[in-house]
Motif scaffolding. Structure first.
Motif, short mmCIF file in Angstrom:
data_model
loop_
_atom_site.label_atom_id
_atom_site.label_comp_id
_atom_site.label_asym_id
_atom_site.label_seq_id
_atom_site.Cartn_x
_atom_site.Cartn_y
_atom_site.Cartn_z
N ARG A 128 56.26 -0.47 44.66
CA ARG A 128 55.04 -0.81 43.56
C ARG A 128 53.88 -0.69 44.09
O ARG A 128 53.39 -0.64 45.03
CB ARG A 128 55.31 -2.30 43.06
CG ARG A 128 56.50 -2.45 42.03
CD ARG A 128 56.64 -3.94 42.13
NE ARG A 128 57.66 -4.48 40.82
CZ ARG A 128 57.98 -5.51 40.76
NH1 ARG A 128 57.31 -6.74 41.75
NH2 ARG A 128 58.82 -5.88 39.74
N ALA A 129 52.79 -0.48 43.07
CA ALA A 129 51.26 -0.75 43.39
C ALA A 129 50.58 -1.69 42.89
O ALA A 129 51.39 -2.83 42.42
CB ALA A 129 50.88 0.83 42.91
N CYS A 130 49.37 -1.79 42.62
CA CYS A 130 48.70 -2.99 42.35
C CYS A 130 48.10 -2.89 41.11
O CYS A 130 48.24 -1.75 40.22
CB CYS A 130 47.79 -3.12 43.53
SG CYS A 130 46.37 -1.89 43.28
N VAL A 131 47.51 -3.90 40.69
CA VAL A 131 46.93 -4.04 39.27
C VAL A 131 45.70 -2.89 39.06
O VAL A 131 45.80 -2.18 37.83
CB VAL A 131 45.90 -5.33 39.24
CG1 VAL A 131 45.19 -5.45 37.68
CG2 VAL A 131 46.89 -6.47 39.52
N PHE A 132 44.79 -2.75 39.91
CA PHE A 132 44.09 -1.70 39.96
C PHE A 132 44.69 -0.20 39.62
O PHE A 132 44.31 0.57 38.64
CB PHE A 132 43.17 -1.32 41.13
CG PHE A 132 42.36 -0.05 41.13
CD1 PHE A 132 41.08 0.25 40.35
CD2 PHE A 132 42.82 0.93 41.95
CE1 PHE A 132 40.50 1.17 40.37
CE2 PHE A 132 42.01 1.97 42.08
CZ PHE A 132 40.87 2.55 41.11
N CYS A 133 45.66 0.11 40.35
CA CYS A 133 46.35 1.27 40.10
C CYS A 133 46.81 1.50 38.77
O CYS A 133 47.00 2.59 37.98
CB CYS A 133 47.39 1.42 41.19
SG CYS A 133 48.57 2.85 40.85
N GLY A 156 62.76 10.46 40.96
CA GLY A 156 61.75 9.44 41.27
C GLY A 156 60.33 10.08 41.39
O GLY A 156 59.91 10.88 40.71
N GLY A 157 59.25 9.33 42.13
CA GLY A 157 58.00 9.90 41.96
C GLY A 157 57.67 10.24 43.51
O GLY A 157 58.45 10.49 44.24
N VAL A 158 56.09 10.46 43.61
CA VAL A 158 56.07 10.86 44.99
C VAL A 158 56.40 10.24 46.25
O VAL A 158 56.47 10.56 47.27
CB VAL A 158 54.04 10.91 45.00
CG1 VAL A 158 53.62 9.70 44.99
CG2 VAL A 158 53.85 11.69 46.34
N LYS A 159 56.70 8.88 46.16
CA LYS A 159 57.06 8.12 47.24
C LYS A 159 58.53 8.13 47.51
O LYS A 159 58.91 7.95 48.66
CB LYS A 159 56.53 6.70 47.04
CG LYS A 159 55.08 6.29 47.15
CD LYS A 159 54.73 5.05 47.35
CE LYS A 159 54.96 4.01 46.35
NZ LYS A 159 54.15 4.21 44.88
N GLU A 160 59.28 8.59 46.46
CA GLU A 160 60.59 8.73 46.46
C GLU A 160 61.10 10.21 47.12
O GLU A 160 62.04 10.41 47.75
CB GLU A 160 61.21 8.52 45.33
CG GLU A 160 61.56 6.94 44.78
CD GLU A 160 60.15 6.53 44.39
OE1 GLU A 160 59.72 5.28 44.93
OE2 GLU A 160 59.33 7.12 43.84
N ARG A 161 60.25 11.20 46.91
CA ARG A 161 60.46 12.59 47.14
C ARG A 161 60.73 12.82 48.73
O ARG A 161 61.86 13.27 49.10
CB ARG A 161 59.56 13.29 46.83
CG ARG A 161 59.52 14.94 47.31
CD ARG A 161 58.34 15.76 46.99
NE ARG A 161 57.87 15.77 45.80
CZ ARG A 161 58.11 16.74 44.72
NH1 ARG A 161 59.07 17.80 45.00
NH2 ARG A 161 57.59 16.79 43.58
N PRO A 162 60.01 12.29 49.46
CA PRO A 162 60.39 12.50 51.00
C PRO A 162 61.61 11.68 51.40
O PRO A 162 62.27 12.20 52.16
CB PRO A 162 59.13 12.16 51.91
CG PRO A 162 58.62 11.20 50.66
CD PRO A 162 58.45 11.82 49.34
#
Lengths: 250, 459, 448
Positions: free
Chosen positions: C37-42, C392-398
């Protein structure tokens, strides 16, 4: 620039000549002479005797100094010279980008003279452009043994059928002269058949002492076959020149 | 650009247009440069030597030294024996090489100069000094291609120099023939063998001959090249591993015939599968265990292949080059998900046809595989059905420009870029360079072609 | 590595079949667990990002602006101001003495230079701590410059990404209702929750227009300040995706009594269903529903034959899904089914218990359902289930690539339009390209 004096052209020429004659190399003549001597003595005796005439250290006091030139290169020397083929096809004829130049021989000679001289070419309006192409009969062992004239004629025909050029030139490589392929005859025959100029050059690589022989062969051919061929051209008014730039390296 | 090339394909019997090969002597000269202290010598017109030196110099951007017999009309009539004897005298007095490696040309072959006799007589009469090595290869320009020339000279090295002695060597070693490859490849293969702990005589070895450092001085005989003593030792090796069957088969076979050294022929190790086969062969023949570092190298290559697979998937690729290079390149492209649809070479080669057919028959059944052809033909194929990528030596750039294709320079020669003689394309590490080059070329094109709103930071 | 699931997270993983369905979700991530997960700002930044004619100014140290600079392929058909990333680049001095003056100067300069139609000012962690009064500065700048200058209360620590979506919606709600709605048709909609990745909103918008509907505002893909300002004139809010813009729809329901409908454009069934749902809002004009039906028929007749070819190769392959919003996961499960594939793991970063309940209903026995997962868990699940493709997304790809399996980016870094009927074909193509890629022959998983 304080003077307002403008020399006449004769005066200027004389002055320039004087300047050149008096100019001094930053290296002393003695030093230069000894360097040349060192170089010359490195050669085998016979070779040294010949080579010595090819290098002259300029002496301002000698009104005429002679340098040996246009002589054969001694075998074994890593000469920077090329051959007659290189001078004819590679140097003089190839820059005509609107006609097809067929190299009659094994593949290498056409390959090394393909785009390596950086001649730029821009076709005139409606003109053809073959400057980026390489054409060869790619002779194989069979052609060397049984003769390659038939293949050459077929190649000229194929080039004509595929590209419809206004002119075709044919260039001989070393083995062509040895096996006795009559490329002049083949060119004449195909020229009559196709109704376009097909010009051949016997510029086998072993001819002459360097690429210079090739320049002559090329220029003679162009003079005999192309220059003046167009009888209908009217006189061009004004002062006109043809421009040929001598190229010497390969 | 190349506007005169018509789309319609017509069979040509005699005219070769835009060749995808050149003649034997240049290959022979390049192989000879892989011997330490060697001066290649071209027995023919001086134009041949001038052309070969110029072309090699353009490709390597290093001085390429070779002497010539400087034939004239006289020698064409009376034979080149006198020229060659004369050349020996000049060369020994002036350049004093340890080895002279003579290649013939179409001229001297057509005349029929008898090289072994001229060499023998020159030795007997003392023109060739004691202790100096002279070898020769017959390289008629009208037979085969530059690959044949390399092959013939490499074979000549064995014929002249390989010795089998009574007592076997204390430490066993193998012979390793790297094929007609760049100096960077040979250098990398030597490191690769060291990494695996394999003792080998690698020949011919042009690293440190045609890719020398700037030192402020001109060296006739640079640091590199396989020493003659090592070439003598090849006859006592356990086995020969020869990469690139078309270039290296003849020498490997000659070692077997002459010195009873068995040999294995392998594809050049371009791509993961071909490199795997080389490693496997080395394990089987020398009993080494591959180190963990090698597995990590392999893993990195596979990692890039997986990371970037979507960019090569189903890409239509045209490949032109020499058989030994094109075969594993085709295999590598297929294993990355691309479709090599046109695969051509200028050299006539059974190996090429057979292997390419094996590689492509199931995955790209429609592929055009053709040997003994030219770039003009390839261009016509592309005009009829375009490709997404062209892989070829420098001469492909005109097609790439004419058809606006992404273009990867690969093979010999490359006259307009830098780096091909410094970055290997063999082995796991070399394949990484190669793959990155291919991928970056495609991505560069994507960035060029994408409209502003699609042009993206992250690809 | 024996048990990749941390004790504290055991109740956030469920294996369908072995117990009654129960999953814990919508709670703070376990510290140190390498959450995806990321943060509020993101959250705020990604929602507002595609509004192309606004200045997006990040008030804080440089990092937050740098990592969100032109990283989403949210395409614009006009201005591209959103692709620039502006920052007040706060320094230690500013943190000590306050950054208000710097912010004012930055806004002054930016608005004068770019003449945007609005400015969004994002608050970052540090701003919340030093207590710069964004509200007051924005109000003053707004008056001075004559354009809306809107603070986004997106301090990173104030919750998770979902809180960020909320902050973005609150910011946009200030724009809503400020525009003229005279020319808005009664048969009109707003498209919410689509970010025009790979030009997707253009596909969807064109479907609605073919049905005879007016699209007032794209929120936020290819978005414009003026459109949002008059979006309260639309008859219906059509909301895609679980969380991102749902809050705005709820606010507009409350303030302007505009109904909303939740849809998904992904996969054949959901796409068609969405068009019908929207059409049903306009019973006064039956031609709208007729047009929708005709459209679906037409598109499917082109699509189905092409899908068959892919299905042949993909039949029986296994897929795992881990995405931001659970709503997307529903569609993916169905889409894989259409390709003959099995979904063996599904999870999301921000799903709610209702979302997971629905996932439980539509998945097969043995499927792993997981909330707020992390790399260790994910790789363990992927290996256990021996999947062929991970979505998934960018963090799942690798993670997928390191394990040696196929991957499809269904997040903001995707390059292919996956929405709509044509998107289903692209999806099939992408899945096929990666699942069938020859590169997997060389990975250890297949070389045992």
């Amino acid at each position: 620039m304080t003077e307002n004096y403008t020399p006449t052209s004769e005066q200027a020429a004389a002055q320039a000549n004087e300047t050149v004659m008096r100019s001094q190399s930053p290296v002393s003549p003695e030093q230069t002479t000894s360097t040349v001597e060192d170089i010359i003595t490195a050669y085998p005796k016979k070779v040294a005797k010949k080579r010595a005439k090819h290098i002259v250290v300029r002496d301002g006091n000698e009104p005429t100094q002679e340098i040996q030139a246009n002589a054969r290169t001694t075998p074994g020397i890593i000469t920077q010279r090329g051959c007659a083929f290189a001078g004819c096809k590679g140097v003089v004829v190839a820059p005509f980008g609107d006609c097809i130049h067929i190299v009659h021989g094994p593949v290498g000679c056409s390959y090394y003279s393909w785009l390596t001289r950086r001649n730029q070419f821009k076709p005139r309006e409606e003109g053809q452009n073959f400057i980026h192409y390489c054409f060869t009969t790619d002779m194989n062992e069979h052609d060397i043994v049984f003769g390659g004239v038939g293949k050459l004629k077929t190649a000229i025909q194929e080039a004509y059928d595929t590209f419809h050029p206004k002119a075709i030139t044919v260039h001989a490589t070393c083995p062509v002269g040895l096996i006795g392929d009559d490329i002049q005859g083949a060119a004449k025959e195909m020229s009559d058949k196709l109704g376009i100029s097909v010009m051949s050059f016997n510029c086998e690589g072993y001819k002459g002492v360097s690429q210079s022989a090739g320049h002559h062969i090329a220029n003679n051919g162009i003079f005999k076959n192309w220059i003046g061929a167009d009888q209908e051209t009217e006189e061009i008014p004004g002062y006109t020149v043809n421009h040929e730039v001598r190229r010497t390296s390969c | 650009m190349l506007e005169a090339t018509p789309k319609e394909l017509v069979e040509r019997k005699a005219l070769r247009v835009n060749p995808a090969k050149t003649c034997q002597p240049i290959g022979a000269m390049y192989a000879a440069l892989g011997i330490h202290g060697c001066l290649p010598h071209s027995h023919g017109s001086q134009g041949c030597c001038s052309y070969h030196r110029s072309h090699l110099t353009r490709h390597y951007r290093d001085p390429i030294m070779a002497a010539t017999s400087s034939f004239t009309e006289g020698s064409s009539v009376f034979g080149g024996g006198a020229n060659l004897r004369n050349a020996f005298k000049t060369i020994y007095q002036l350049y004093d090489p340890d080895v002279i490696a003579i290649n013939t040309t179409c001229l001297s072959e057509t005349i029929g100069d008898d090289l072994p006799t001229i060499i023998r007589e020159s030795r007997e009469s003392g023109i060739i000094p004691e202790g100096k090595v002279v070898i020769h290869a017959n390289t008629p320009s009208y037979v085969g291609t530059h690959i044949t020339g390399w092959s013939n000279m490499t074979k000549a090295i064995v014929t002249y120099l390989a010795d089998k002695t009574e007592t076997p060597p204390e430490t066993p070693y193998i012979n390793f023939i790297p094929g007609y490859v760049e100096p960077a490849d040979t250098r990398h293969l030597k490191e690769f063998l060291a990494q695996l702990g394999v003792n080998a005589v690698v020949f011919p070895d042009t690293s440190d001959v045609v890719d020398t450092p700037q030192t402020g001085s001109f060296e006739m005989y640079p640091y590199g090249g396989t020493p003659v003593e090592d070439l003598h030792r090849t006859g006592n090796a356990q086995t020969t591993i020869a990469l690139g069957p078309d270039a290296s088969r003849a020498a490997a076979k000659e070692l077997e015939t002459k010195c009873n050294v068995p040999y294995q022929l392998l594809d050049l190790p371009i791509g993961v599968a071909a490199t795997d086969r080389l490693v496997q062969t080395l394990i089987e023949t020398t009993g080494i265990t591959p180190p963990a570092s090698l597995k990590r190298d392999r893993g990195r290559l596979v990692d890039i292949m997986t990371d970037m697979q979507q960019y090569l998937y189903n890409k239509r690729v045209a490949v032109s080059g020499d058989p030994d290079q094109v075969v594993p390149m085709t295999e590598f492209l297929v294993s990355c998900g691309a479709k090599p649809v046109y695969v051509i070479t200028g050299t006539s080669s059974k190996y090429f046809k057979q292997r390419c057919a094996e590689i492509l028959q199931n995955v790209v059944p429609e592929a055009v595989i053709k040997d003994d052809t030219d770039l003009f033909y390839l261009h016509q194929l592309i005009k009829n059905e375009p490709v997404d990528l062209l892989v070829s030596n420098v001469y492909g750039k005109y097609i790439a420009r004419a058809e606006d294709l992404p273009f990867v320079r690969f093979g010999f020669p490359i006259l307009d870029r830098v780096g091909h003689s410094y970055f290997p394309t063999l082995g796991y590490q070399g394949s990484i360079h190669l793959l990155c080059n291919i991928l970056n070329t495609l991505l560069e094109r994507k960035d060029r072609d994408d409209p502003d709103e699609v042009f993206e930071l992250v690809l | 590595m024996n048990n990749p699931i941390l004790k504290e997270r055991a109740d956030q993983v469920h294996r369908k079949g072995n117990a009654p369905f129960q999953i814990s979700c919508d709670r703070d991530s376990l510290a140190g667990a390498v959450s995806q997960r990321a943060c509020v700002f993101c959250g705020s930044r990604v929602v507002l990002y595609p509004i192309a004619d606004a200045v997006h100014l990040v008030h804080g140290p440089i990092g937050c602006a740098a990592y969100t600079w032109d990283i989403r392929g949210a395409l614009s058909s006009g201005p591209e101001l959103h692709r620039l990333s502006f920052s007040t680049d706060l320094q230690e001095r500013d943190v000590i003495f306050g950054g208000e003056k710097k912010l004012t100067n930055a806004l002054n300069e930016l608005i004068d230079r770019h003449h945007p139609n609005a400015a969004f000012v994002y608050s970052t962690c540090i701003v919340g701590i030093i207590g710069d009064d964004l509200e007051a500065i924005c109000k003053r700048m707004s008056e001075e410059k004559g354009i809306p200058v809107i603070p986004v209360q997106s301090e990173g620590f104030k919750g998770n990404k979902r809180a960020g979506y909320n902050a973005a919606c609150r910011a946009m709600s200030r724009l809503v209702g400020t525009g003229n709605i005279d020319d808005v048709s009664p048969h009109s909609i707003n498209i919410l929750g689509d970010f025009n990745l790979a030009g997707e909103i253009w596909i969807i918008r064109q479907y609605f227009e073919r049905m005879g509907l007016q699209v007032v505002a794209n929120i936020t893909g290819d978005g414009r300040v003026g459109d949002i300002a008059r979006s309260h004139g639309a008859a219906v809010n059509v909301v895609q995706c679980s969380g991102a813009t749902l809050d705005l729809a709820k606010m507009m329901k409350e303030d302007y009594n505009i109904p909303y409908v939740r849809v998904s454009y992904f996969g054949v069934e959901d796409m068609a269903e969405s068009l019908y749902k929207v059409a049903n809002f306009f019973p006064d004009d039956p031609s709208i529903l007729e047009q929708a039906k005709a459209l679906v028929r037409e598109e499917l007749s082109v699509l189905y034959p092409q899908l068959q070819a892919y299905r042949q190769d993909l039949e029986g392959k296994k897929a795992a899904i881990y995405v931001g919003g659970a709503f997307k996961a529903f569609s993916l499960v169905k889409a894989f089914r259409l390709l003959g594939m099995k979904v063996v793991m599904v999870g999301s970063q921000t799903g709610t218990s209702e979302d997971y309940q629905e996932l439980h209903e539509i998945t097969d026995e043995g499927t792993i359902i997981v909330d707020d997962s992390n790399p260790l868990e994910l790789s363990a699940f992927l290996q256990e289930k021996d999947v062929d493709i991970f979505v998934g997304g960018v963090k799942e790809r690798p993670i997928a690539y390191k394990l040696g399996l196929g991957f499809c980016d269904h997040n903001h870094e995707r390059k292919e339009a996956l929405e709509g009927f044509v998107g289903m074909l692209n999806f099939a193509k992408e899945v096929h390209s990666t699942v069938m890629s020859p590169v997997w022959r060389f990975v250890p998983r297949n070389n045992k």
